[in-house]
Motif scaffolding. Structure first.
Motif, mmCIF file in Angstrom:
data_model
loop_
_atom_site.group_PDB
_atom_site.id
_atom_site.type_symbol
_atom_site.label_atom_id
_atom_site.label_comp_id
_atom_site.label_asym_id
_atom_site.label_seq_id
_atom_site.Cartn_x
_atom_site.Cartn_y
_atom_site.Cartn_z
ATOM 1 N N ASN A 163 -3.594 0.435 -3.220
ATOM 2 C CA ASN A 163 -3.414 -0.838 -2.534
ATOM 3 C C ASN A 163 -3.414 -1.965 -3.552
ATOM 4 O OD1 ASN A 163 -4.762 -3.372 -1.285
ATOM 5 N ND2 ASN A 163 -4.033 -2.213 0.488
ATOM 6 N N VAL A 199 2.914 2.445 3.008
ATOM 7 C CA VAL A 199 2.172 2.232 4.247
ATOM 8 C C VAL A 199 2.544 0.871 4.836
ATOM 9 C CG1 VAL A 199 -0.153 2.025 5.237
ATOM 10 C CG2 VAL A 199 0.302 3.721 3.454
ATOM 11 N N THR A 218 0.843 -1.196 0.000
ATOM 12 C CA THR A 218 0.000 0.000 0.000
ATOM 13 C C THR A 218 0.878 1.245 0.000
ATOM 14 O OG1 THR A 218 -1.681 -1.176 1.289
ATOM 15 C CG2 THR A 218 -1.844 1.211 1.240
ATOM 16 N N GLU A 276 -4.783 6.751 -1.728
ATOM 17 C CA GLU A 276 -4.157 5.542 -1.206
ATOM 18 C C GLU A 276 -4.330 4.449 -2.240
ATOM 19 O OE1 GLU A 276 -3.953 4.523 3.063
ATOM 20 O OE2 GLU A 276 -5.088 2.737 2.447
ATOM 21 N N LYS A 283 0.648 5.702 0.097
ATOM 22 C CA LYS A 283 -0.035 6.987 0.104
ATOM 23 C C LYS A 283 0.663 7.818 -0.952
ATOM 24 C CE LYS A 283 -1.800 7.458 4.728
ATOM 25 N NZ LYS A 283 -1.746 8.187 5.989
#
Length: 145
Positions: A91, A111, A65, A89, A67
């Motif tokens: 993922n 992340v 993940t 974000e 940001k």
């Protein structure tokens, strides 16, 4: 003419006994000329800020993940501290491509450990000169939050 803004191009997934197929069918790759990957082994690694007046970029999270933050640059020689920040974000389990139009700077942080991001560009390496701008990583955001 309306200025382009960042946007997420949504995808989907299909699963059956053979596994899972992820797709982003609405992503038109006809303008893509190159792609590369960046892997962040640590969640402390910050890559910010890189900007382009001419070049556009697309981001796809391959693993983990990220940001991703984008800033519309108002003055390339001395940008304001108050430029608008767009935050996304990405993922690995949500197939989507983030479009960053020209005129923006990007920054990103993992992340999760060992996250991997694919980045695509509409220009070949060396095709345009003097279109790479760097700014202090803490200029627009506090990455610790």
């Amino acid at each position: 003419m309306k200025e382009a803004l960042p946007k997420l191009i949504e995808g989907g997934a299909f699963s059956d006994q053979r596994g899972t197929l992820q797709f982003v069918n609405d992503f038109d790759m006809s303008v893509i000329k190159r792609m590369y990957f960046t892997t962040h082994p640590s969640i402390e690694t910050i890559r910010a800020w890189q900007g382009h007046q001419i070049e556009s970029r697309w981001f796809f999270c391959v693993k983990g993940t990220f940001k991703v933050k984008l800033v519309k640059i108002d003055d390339w020689k001395n940008p304001s501290d108050n430029c608008e920040v767009f935050e996304f974000e990405l993922n690995e389990n949500t197939p989507q491509v983030l479009y960053m139009p020209n005129g923006f700077a990007n920054g990103f942080i993992a992340v999760t450990e060992d996250s991997k991001l694919m980045i695509m560009s509409n220009y070949s390496l060396g095709e345009i000169e003097d279109d790479h701008y760097r700014f202090d990583s803490n200029k627009w955001v506090n990455w610790e939050q």
